[in-house]
Design a protein around this motif. Structure first.
Motif, mmCIF file in Angstrom:
data_model
loop_
_atom_site.group_PDB
_atom_site.id
_atom_site.type_symbol
_atom_site.label_atom_id
_atom_site.label_comp_id
_atom_site.label_asym_id
_atom_site.label_seq_id
_atom_site.Cartn_x
_atom_site.Cartn_y
_atom_site.Cartn_z
ATOM 1 N N UNK A 42 0.835 -1.204 0.000
ATOM 2 C CA UNK A 42 0.000 0.000 0.000
ATOM 3 C C UNK A 42 0.870 1.254 0.000
ATOM 4 N N UNK A 43 2.164 1.083 0.212
ATOM 5 C CA UNK A 43 3.111 2.200 0.252
ATOM 6 C C UNK A 43 4.198 1.930 -0.772
ATOM 7 N N UNK A 44 4.677 2.969 -1.405
ATOM 8 C CA UNK A 44 5.877 2.846 -2.225
ATOM 9 C C UNK A 44 6.750 4.046 -1.952
ATOM 10 N N UNK A 45 8.062 3.816 -1.964
ATOM 11 C CA UNK A 45 8.963 4.909 -1.669
ATOM 12 C C UNK A 45 10.408 4.550 -1.938
ATOM 13 N N UNK A 46 11.277 5.561 -1.806
ATOM 14 C CA UNK A 46 12.710 5.394 -2.030
ATOM 15 C C UNK A 46 13.450 6.541 -1.351
ATOM 16 N N UNK B 266 16.464 -0.083 6.406
ATOM 17 C CA UNK B 266 17.207 0.784 7.309
ATOM 18 C C UNK B 266 17.442 2.197 6.802
ATOM 19 N N UNK B 267 16.898 2.534 5.630
ATOM 20 C CA UNK B 267 17.102 3.856 5.035
ATOM 21 C C UNK B 267 15.773 4.608 5.005
ATOM 22 N N UNK B 268 15.784 5.852 5.485
ATOM 23 C CA UNK B 268 14.584 6.684 5.487
ATOM 24 C C UNK B 268 14.180 6.995 4.044
ATOM 25 N N UNK B 269 12.918 6.760 3.716
ATOM 26 C CA UNK B 269 12.421 6.921 2.347
ATOM 27 C C UNK B 269 11.172 7.793 2.309
ATOM 28 N N UNK B 270 11.090 8.608 1.278
ATOM 29 C CA UNK B 270 9.868 9.352 1.009
ATOM 30 C C UNK B 270 9.007 8.541 0.068
ATOM 31 N N UNK B 271 7.704 8.723 0.158
ATOM 32 C CA UNK B 271 6.825 7.984 -0.736
ATOM 33 C C UNK B 271 5.366 8.317 -0.516
ATOM 34 N N UNK B 272 4.525 7.459 -1.039
ATOM 35 C CA UNK B 272 3.079 7.642 -0.933
ATOM 36 C C UNK B 272 2.421 6.359 -0.459
#
Length: 139
Positions: A54-58, A97-103
């Motif tokens: 339900x979430x995608x990010x990088x 372990x890496x902070x990601x932005x997404x929707x």
């Protein structure tokens, strides 16, 4: 069965039984079928978060990119789905372990049967392709 009408919506949802640890909710099951369209990209499909599929990010998706992605996806007017900003740090899989932005995708309960899961990842992929230029194939 006495009193059963297949045209009537169910009074109560049956209890959810997880078919997989990565499919914790009925909403996840609906979108899972179409998520394979983004799995080959360097974008996390949400495994290792509380909202897999339900979430995608990088890591390279910034707040500015999120705004651009939201604008693109809202313009697509996908029936039965809303997107909202979500930032997460996956614990497993891509970008662990890496902070990601997404929707995050959220379905309207009142429009449950109108959502087309195969279309949402395609549009997410297209939005990500145009929303920052850092999208690439591979993990």
């Amino acid at each position: 069965m006495s009193g059963y009408d297949p045209e009537e919506p169910p009074v109560q949802e049956p209890p959810w039984v997880l078919p997989s640890p990565n499919i914790p909710t009925p909403d996840t099951a609906v979108v899972y079928a179409g998520t394979g369209l983004i799995e080959s990209l360097n974008i996390s499909e949400g495994r290792g978060t509380t909202t897999p599929f339900l979430w995608f990010g990088a890591p390279f998706i910034t707040e500015e990119h999120v705004d651009q992605l939201l604008e693109t996806l809202r313009a697509a007017e996908l029936p039965g789905v809303l997107y909202r900003p979500m930032f997460a740090t996956p614990t497993t899989s891509k970008h662990a372990g890496v902070f990601c932005g997404g929707l995050q995708a959220a379905r309207h309960r009142c429009r449950r049967l109108r959502a087309r899961p195969h279309r949402h990842p395609r549009d997410r992929r297209a939005a990500a392709h145009g929303g920052g230029g850092r999208l690439a194939r591979g993990r």
